[in-house]
Design an enzyme around this catalytic site. Structure first.
Site, PDB file in Angstrom:
ATOM      1  N   ASP A   1       0.819  -1.216   0.000  1.00  7.11           N
ATOM      2  CA  ASP A   1       0.000   0.000   0.000  1.00  7.11           C
ATOM      3  C   ASP A   1       0.850   1.262   0.000  1.00  7.11           C
ATOM      4  O   ASP A   1       0.348   2.336   0.295  1.00  7.11           O
ATOM      5  CB  ASP A   1      -0.949   0.009   1.195  1.00  7.11           C
ATOM      6  CG  ASP A   1      -0.222  -0.159   2.528  1.00  7.11           C
ATOM      7  OD1 ASP A   1       1.027  -0.144   2.537  1.00  7.11           O
ATOM      8  OD2 ASP A   1      -0.904  -0.283   3.560  1.00  7.11           O
TER       9      ASP A   1
ATOM     10  N   ALA B   1       3.808   6.139 -10.965  1.00  3.10           N
ATOM     11  CA  ALA B   1       2.515   5.690 -10.437  1.00  3.10           C
ATOM     12  C   ALA B   1       1.540   6.860 -10.362  1.00  3.10           C
ATOM     13  O   ALA B   1       1.894   7.962  -9.922  1.00  3.10           O
ATOM     14  CB  ALA B   1       2.694   5.064  -9.056  1.00  3.10           C
TER      15      ALA B   1
ATOM     16  N   SER C   1       1.422  15.421 -16.513  1.00  7.65           N
ATOM     17  CA  SER C   1       0.357  15.406 -17.510  1.00  7.65           C
ATOM     18  C   SER C   1       0.226  16.816 -18.079  1.00  7.65           C
ATOM     19  O   SER C   1       0.576  17.807 -17.414  1.00  7.65           O
ATOM     20  CB  SER C   1      -0.966  14.985 -16.862  1.00  7.65           C
ATOM     21  OG  SER C   1      -2.072  15.248 -17.706  1.00  7.65           O
TER      22      SER C   1
ATOM     23  N   TYR D   1      -7.497  15.820 -10.215  1.00  7.95           N
ATOM     24  CA  TYR D   1      -6.343  15.300 -10.955  1.00  7.95           C
ATOM     25  C   TYR D   1      -5.458  16.451 -11.432  1.00  7.95           C
ATOM     26  O   TYR D   1      -4.231  16.403 -11.300  1.00  7.95           O
ATOM     27  CB  TYR D   1      -6.826  14.466 -12.136  1.00  7.95           C
ATOM     28  CG  TYR D   1      -5.723  13.861 -12.967  1.00  7.95           C
ATOM     29  CD1 TYR D   1      -4.940  12.829 -12.464  1.00  7.95           C
ATOM     30  CD2 TYR D   1      -5.476  14.317 -14.261  1.00  7.95           C
ATOM     31  CE1 TYR D   1      -3.931  12.263 -13.231  1.00  7.95           C
ATOM     32  CE2 TYR D   1      -4.462  13.759 -15.035  1.00  7.95           C
ATOM     33  CZ  TYR D   1      -3.696  12.731 -14.515  1.00  7.95           C
ATOM     34  OH  TYR D   1      -2.691  12.170 -15.268  1.00  7.95           O
TER      35      TYR D   1
END
Length: 268
Positions: free
Chosen positions: A62, A88, A137, A150
């Site tokens: 985790d 990730a 991104s 996000y």
């Protein structure tokens, strides 16, 4: 940077961009540490790489604080690190009002907190002339409806990358920020895929994105944005954000429609 015999750790390595990165880096002669939570996927990936015995799986349950702390113990002596790729990530295509507290926190945890904590833990384990590569991104430069959380996380990752790179200037470690556009991976919901198709938004395969990231590493480009016209929109948004406001406002009704379908699961 030449990649032959370099030790590279990739988080989120079992699928999507991470998997494609591992394959491309191994093909170029790097020694890859595959970090992630999907043990089956990581083992299958390991067996498919060039010279599997040269690479290792680092399994997380985790990404707990104790697991992150153990990373430094995995990388010592001859196993010191040359490149860390913080890959990730998670996203949730949904209107903010429809996102649960848990979904919001997961995006911030995985996309912002983990790269910071992992980088901090490993800074003392780099060889000279090391490199931290943060996979962001284009939504770290352009706020897009349906991706408010996000976008916030990727804006934060971009700021972290820029600040840390300046902080480490002269210390032998470079910090790269790479920003793909929408990529065809499993983290995208059916509704997000349908929206991109309806709006004519271009998407890339993980292999195309991985190749772009590897080239950025080889050329040591501190900032890389992938995709056209996205690179143009980023420049326009920085200088004349109201132009992008107007352009997106003409699409926002359809974006909201698909964002609601993401919650109901009705997207085809």
């Amino acid at each position: 940077m030449k990649l032959l015999h370099k030790n590279v750790l990739i988080t989120g390595a079992s699928g999507g961009i991470g998997r494609a990165l591992a394959i491309e880096l191994a093909r170029r002669g790097a020694c890859v540490f595959l970090a992630g939570r999907d043990e089956v996927g990581l083992r299958l990936l390991l067996s498919s790489l060039n010279n599997p015995s040269r690479h290792r799986v680092l399994l997380f349950r985790d990404y707990s604080d104790s697991e992150i702390a153990m990373l430094a113990e995995e990388l010592s002596g001859s196993q010191r690190l040359d490149i860390l790729i913080n890959n990730a990530g998670v996203n949730k295509f949904s209107l903010l009002e429809s996102q649960s507290v848990e979904e919001i926190r997961e995006q911030i945890r995985v996309n912002v907190e983990l790269p910071i904590l992992i980088t901090r833990q490993l800074l003392g384990r780099f060889n000279s002339n090391g490199m931290v590569v943060n996979v962001g991104s284009v939504m770290g430069d352009i706020g897009y409806p349906g991706y408010s959380v996000y976008c916030a996380s990727k804006f934060a990752l971009r700021g972290f990358s820029e600040a840390l790179g300046r902080e480490l200037h002269g210390h032998g470690i470079k910090v790269l920020y790479t920003a793909p556009r929408s990529t065809r991976t499993s983290i995208n919901s059916q509704a997000a895929t349908a929206m991109n198709r309806a709006l004519g938004n271009s998407t890339d395969t993980p292999e195309v994105v991985a190749l772009g990231i590897v080239r950025a590493i080889e050329k040591e480009h501190l900032r890389s944005h992938f995709g056209w016209p996205e690179r143009l929109f980023i420049k326009i948004n920085a200088l004349f954000p109201w132009l992008v406001d107007n352009a997106i406002s003409r699409k926002v009704a359809m974006i909201r429609r698909y964002a609601r379908l993401s919650v109901t699961g009705e997207a085809k």
